[in-house]
Design an enzyme around this catalytic site. Structure first.
Site, short mmCIF file in Angstrom:
data_model
loop_
_atom_site.label_atom_id
_atom_site.label_comp_id
_atom_site.label_asym_id
_atom_site.label_seq_id
_atom_site.Cartn_x
_atom_site.Cartn_y
_atom_site.Cartn_z
N GLU A 285 0.82 -1.22 0.00
CA GLU A 285 0.00 0.00 0.00
C GLU A 285 0.86 1.27 0.00
O GLU A 285 0.35 2.35 -0.31
CB GLU A 285 -0.94 0.00 1.21
CG GLU A 285 -2.03 -1.08 1.08
CD GLU A 285 -2.88 -1.21 2.33
OE1 GLU A 285 -4.11 -1.36 2.20
OE2 GLU A 285 -2.33 -1.19 3.46
N ASP B 61 -12.93 -3.87 -2.86
CA ASP B 61 -13.94 -4.94 -2.93
C ASP B 61 -15.24 -4.42 -2.30
O ASP B 61 -15.25 -3.35 -1.70
CB ASP B 61 -13.47 -6.19 -2.18
CG ASP B 61 -13.17 -5.89 -0.73
OD1 ASP B 61 -11.99 -5.64 -0.41
OD2 ASP B 61 -14.11 -5.85 0.10
N1 ADE Z 1 -9.86 -3.94 3.43
C1 ADE Z 1 -10.18 -4.11 2.13
N2 ADE Z 1 -11.33 -4.79 2.00
C2 ADE Z 1 -11.75 -5.06 3.26
C3 ADE Z 1 -12.88 -5.76 3.78
N3 ADE Z 1 -13.79 -6.30 2.97
N4 ADE Z 1 -13.00 -5.87 5.12
C4 ADE Z 1 -12.07 -5.31 5.95
N5 ADE Z 1 -10.99 -4.66 5.50
C5 ADE Z 1 -10.82 -4.53 4.16
#
Ligand code: ADE
Length: 240
Positions: A13, A208
């Site tokens: 990151e 996501d």
């Molecule tokens: N970081 C990226 N996606 C995530 C998710 N679905 N839950 C927790 N942290 C995250």
């Protein structure tokens, strides 16, 4: 010298940010860091590792170091930034979109057994840690000056020690905290910065949708989301 501290949970990151500047690595325990100067400011860039405990320890370590180590005497911590990816809670958000946290909370803080509202730590007055408005505004200006196909929202980011990938958990975070995105560190950084009276900003790119597909789409999209976010982080500091 004014100092900016930038922290992400994972090396990937911060990688595009490090590759964009002239940084030297300082290998130290328990946290190594990259150090450089840009536009008259010292930049310290580091990796906390995943989760709220790791982030809390990391932020406090660097604040204490910058305030008390003799080599940093005279430095002033201007801003602590947390950058990284997040899962979308708000349905309007798609992969790559940017979320600026104007408020941070912990969705897994639960002292309801003693009568406290969800997310409230009994040592604090509020569920939410509020980002200084001028930092939110600087990040918005940075986004507006970029040519990007991705959208921007400003809103609550909820942190917890869980990768959110179920409809039920997503619904809970949405209805209880009105959050736009979830991740695993931002609120820890906000809490520790507030305790130390240091300005903070959490800015995340959606990797996501925090649903059943999240594990796969997270793996596919994480790198692309970070490249877009890096430009906004650099731009935010230039806008200050
Ligand atoms: N970081 C990226 N996606 C995530 C998710 N679905 N839950 C927790 N942290 C995250």
């Amino acid at each position: 010298m004014k100092t900016i501290l930038i922290i992400a949970a994972m090396e990937e990151e911060i990688r595009p940010l490090i590759d964009d500047g002239d940084f030297r690595k300082r290998e130290e325990s328990p946290f190594s860091w990259y150090e450089g100067e840009r536009d008259g400011r010292r930049w310290i860039v580091t990796v906390s590792r995943v989760g709220k405990v790791a982030m809390g320890a990391c932020v406090q370590h660097f604040i204490t170091m910058l305030r008390h180590a003799s080599e940093f005497a005279g430095d002033e911590i201007e801003l602590v930034i947390n950058m990284g990816v997040a899962g979308a809670i708000d349905r309007s958000l798609n992969q790559g979109d940017i979320v600026i946290g104007d408020k941070l909370c912990q969705h897994d803080m639960d002292v309801a057994g003693l009568g406290y509202e969800p997310g409230l730590n009994p040592d604090y007055d509020s569920v939410y840690f509020v980002t200084p408005t001028k930092l939110v505004e600087a990040a918005k200006r940075a986004y507006e000056s970029m040519d990007t196909e991705y959208s921007l929202v400003v809103g609550t980011i909820a942190s917890g020690d869980q990768f959110v990938s179920s409809h039920e958990k997503k619904e809970y975070i949405e209805s209880t905290f009105k959050a736009y995105a979830c991740e695993m560190e931002g609120a820890a950084l906000a809490q520790v910065c507030s305790d130390n009276d240091v300005p903070f900003l959490v800015i995340r790119a959606i990797s996501d949708k925090a649903d059943g597909e999240a594990p796969l789409s997270y793996a596919d999209f994480k790198a692309a989301a970070i490249v877009n976010l890096t430009g906004i982080v650099i731009g935010t500091i230039e806008q200050m």
